[in-house]
Scaffold this active site. Structure first.
Site, PDB file in Angstrom:
ATOM      1  N   GLY A 288       0.822  -1.201   0.000  1.00 35.69           N
ATOM      2  CA  GLY A 288       0.000   0.000   0.000  1.00 35.69           C
ATOM      3  C   GLY A 288       0.851   1.244   0.000  1.00 35.69           C
TER       4      GLY A 288
ATOM      5  N   GLN B 120       2.875   9.966   1.231  1.00 36.68           N
ATOM      6  CA  GLN B 120       4.179   9.293   1.230  1.00 36.68           C
ATOM      7  C   GLN B 120       5.029   9.675   0.017  1.00 36.68           C
ATOM      8  OE1 GLN B 120       2.371   5.212   2.101  1.00 36.68           O
ATOM      9  NE2 GLN B 120       4.377   5.077   3.061  1.00 36.68           N
TER      10      GLN B 120
ATOM     11  N   CYS C 265       6.050  -0.255   6.900  1.00 38.00           N
ATOM     12  CA  CYS C 265       5.644   0.909   6.112  1.00 38.00           C
ATOM     13  C   CYS C 265       6.808   1.313   5.226  1.00 38.00           C
ATOM     14  CB  CYS C 265       5.286   2.048   7.061  1.00 38.00           C
ATOM     15  SG  CYS C 265       4.839   3.579   6.234  1.00 38.00           S
ATOM     16  N   LEU C 266       6.521   1.644   3.977  1.00 37.75           N
ATOM     17  CA  LEU C 266       7.584   2.047   3.055  1.00 37.75           C
ATOM     18  C   LEU C 266       8.286   3.324   3.530  1.00 37.75           C
ATOM     19  CD1 LEU C 266       5.859   1.296  -0.368  1.00 37.75           C
ATOM     20  CD2 LEU C 266       7.638  -0.045   0.767  1.00 37.75           C
TER      21      LEU C 266
ATOM     22  N   HIS D  21      -4.079   1.163   7.721  1.00 39.19           N
ATOM     23  CA  HIS D  21      -2.738   1.761   7.715  1.00 39.19           C
ATOM     24  C   HIS D  21      -2.675   2.929   6.732  1.00 39.19           C
ATOM     25  CE1 HIS D  21       1.843   1.281   7.687  1.00 39.19           C
ATOM     26  NE2 HIS D  21       1.611   2.075   6.668  1.00 39.19           N
ATOM     27  N   GLU D  22      -3.196   2.718   5.518  1.00 40.91           N
ATOM     28  CA  GLU D  22      -3.097   3.765   4.492  1.00 40.91           C
ATOM     29  C   GLU D  22      -4.018   4.940   4.814  1.00 40.91           C
ATOM     30  OE1 GLU D  22      -0.577   3.517   2.729  1.00 40.91           O
ATOM     31  OE2 GLU D  22      -0.243   1.376   3.036  1.00 40.91           O
TER      32      GLU D  22
ATOM     33  N   HIS E  91      -2.395   7.317   7.112  1.00 44.00           N
ATOM     34  CA  HIS E  91      -1.438   8.233   6.473  1.00 44.00           C
ATOM     35  C   HIS E  91      -2.122   9.527   6.043  1.00 44.00           C
ATOM     36  CE1 HIS E  91       2.413   6.206   6.111  1.00 44.00           C
ATOM     37  NE2 HIS E  91       1.862   5.095   5.651  1.00 44.00           N
TER      38      HIS E  91
HETATM   39 NI    NI Z   1       2.757   3.257   5.514  1.00 46.61          NI
END
Ligand code: NI
Length: 156
Positions: free
Chosen positions: A46, A51, A88-89, A130-131, A134
């Site tokens: 995701g 991000q 998380c990226l 999670h997304e 963000h």
């Molecule tokens: Ni993330």
């Protein structure tokens, strides 16, 4: 294919609240295409627009069943509970244990600005939560139970 730079923890943009998308434009279409490219290249499940430094309420997800694009997502219902590792990226090389709902129903617009309602369980439910976090400037690290740990190659 165009890749965007993934912002990492410590970058202020990750703490800001993203704005609703009011209409589809070529620029937003390009952003979504780039987000998908960037997510797949980074082998993430995701990605949220903040991000990549864009404060718009757009999320891309693929838990292995094909791409999902959520625009202006609103979580409508949650049920159950799951506790497990999350990463998380924007927090590369780390993971932590987070408890999330096991089932999530989200209402959002798709790339054509048509309303869609998606119900996901397990990893998809986790990814949706999670997304969406963000978009409100929240990172999973605030929710981690215990310590963040290093991801070994084996676990990746
Ligand atoms: Ni993330």
């Amino acid at each position: 294919m165009a890749l965007r730079t993934i912002r990492e923890i410590g970058d202020e943009v990750l703490t800001k609240t993203a704005k609703e998308v009011e209409g589809m434009t070529p620029r937003t279409k390009k952003l979504i295409a780039d987000m998908l490219d960037t997510m797949y290249e980074a082998e993430g499940v995701g990605l949220a627009a903040p991000q990549v430094g864009i404060l718009k309420r757009i999320v891309t997800i693929d838990v292995g069943d094909g791409p999902i694009v959520l625009i202006n997502p609103v979580i409508q219902e949650t049920g159950g509970e799951q506790t497990g590792p999350e990463g998380c990226l924007s927090v590369p090389g780390k993971q932590g244990i987070v408890t999330r709902p096991n089932e999530v129903t989200v209402k959002a617009l798709d790339e054509n600005m048509e309303e869609q309602v998606i119900t996901g369980t397990e990893l998809l439910a986790r990814a949706i939560c999670h997304e969406c976090d963000h978009l409100d400037g929240k990172l999973y690290v605030e929710l981690v139970e215990g310590e963040l740990t290093d991801v070994t190659d084996e676990e990746e």
